[in-house]
Scaffold this active site. Sequence first.
Site, PDB file in Angstrom:
ATOM      1  N   CYS A  82       0.803  -1.222   0.000  1.00  0.00           N
ATOM      2  CA  CYS A  82       0.000   0.000   0.000  1.00  0.00           C
ATOM      3  C   CYS A  82       0.838   1.275   0.000  1.00  0.00           C
ATOM      4  O   CYS A  82       0.293   2.376  -0.157  1.00  0.00           O
ATOM      5  CB  CYS A  82      -0.942  -0.006   1.195  1.00  0.00           C
ATOM      6  SG  CYS A  82      -2.077  -1.404   1.197  1.00  0.00           S
ATOM      7  N   CYS A 214     -11.604   1.252   4.979  1.00  0.00           N
ATOM      8  CA  CYS A 214     -11.630   1.912   3.673  1.00  0.00           C
ATOM      9  C   CYS A 214     -12.128   0.933   2.610  1.00  0.00           C
ATOM     10  O   CYS A 214     -11.997  -0.281   2.754  1.00  0.00           O
ATOM     11  CB  CYS A 214     -10.250   2.452   3.306  1.00  0.00           C
ATOM     12  SG  CYS A 214      -9.052   1.191   2.823  1.00  0.00           S
TER      13      CYS A 214
END
Length: 395
Positions: A82, A214
Amino acid sequence: MTRKVFVAGVGMIPFKKPGASDTYDNMGAAAVRQALADAGVDYADVQQAYAGYVYGDSTSGQKALYQVGMTGIPVINVNNNCATGSSALFLARQAVASGVVECALAVGFEFMQPGALKSRWDDRALALERAMALTIDLVGQPELPSAIRQFAGAGYTHMQKYGTKLETFAKIRAKASRHAANNPLAVFRDVLSTEDVMNAPILWDGVITRLMACPPTCGAAAAVVMSEEFARKRGLRTDVLIAGQAVTTDLPSTYDARDMIRVVGADMVKLGAKQVFEQTGVGPQDVDVIELHDCFAHNELLTYEALGLCEAGGAEKLVNDGDNTYGGKWVTNPSGGLLSKGHPLGATGLAQCFELTHQLRGTADKRQVAGARNALAHNIGLGGACVITLFQKQD
């Protein structure tokens, strides 16, 4: 010798839910064209390019960039979980700072599938195998997807250590939605109340609701960086400086301490922040606006402490005092962050660069943080990698 490196141009397309976006190469090319136009340069001026993505075949970066131009330059594909987008930016900045090139490009994109993150390979050891095994040992919950188990587990550890309330995480998520309402590029723009977040479907009773995580997202963002000499010779902008930057990875304590807060990267965040603050002479108290990696509301709270915004155990008070939003000490995630803006893995770090560049230029419209001069980006990937970047406004 290290030269000054400036962000001369940025681009970003609206983030979308899986199934609603364009193809990865079209998204990447669109973001690059925006960044080039914003910088006032042609693709022929770019001497190296770094393309970040997590889920894609080798040389997907070339596939996207060839739509913009085929000039024979080095194109390096980057995958750092990420933290991929900011890792691509780090490499582009490093190439310019070292004098190898005068102008470099970083682009990040992701074409994601619905549902929880998972490996696409089932015939080899997982990169996160050790962290996943330790997480099961420390917090259990084997039925949950690994990312939820790890980050919610870290939040649960904070709750156990410091008495942090579930409502505090809900307040962080609600704050993200208020910020995203002013961001036309965010995937979710509906304003949520703390009660809305608390009343969302439960993923782990007493620890996390669905709205605290998220969403998988598709999107792309890009940045053009260049030397001061190159910019001034061409009359280009030099108003946003990359003043400091660090990439850190896991330390022995990530596993040896048997602490979920460390398993999800607290120590590499602390190390990266320390390095950047030492490079720049800037401290947490000098920062005006922060884009941080809120993949879960829990991680935003943990990051306040890891970045040194408050002492260990002090993050709940920071939230309750409103020091993470407009009118407080820092504005965190004015873009809406990963929670509301979205999290297309390879694009996230460059989307942070996009937001903070506009904040320092004073062009963030309704999201503008008044008088912003120091802007901090925090992008993390388990496995692990952490990129901390300090951008500064130049007069």
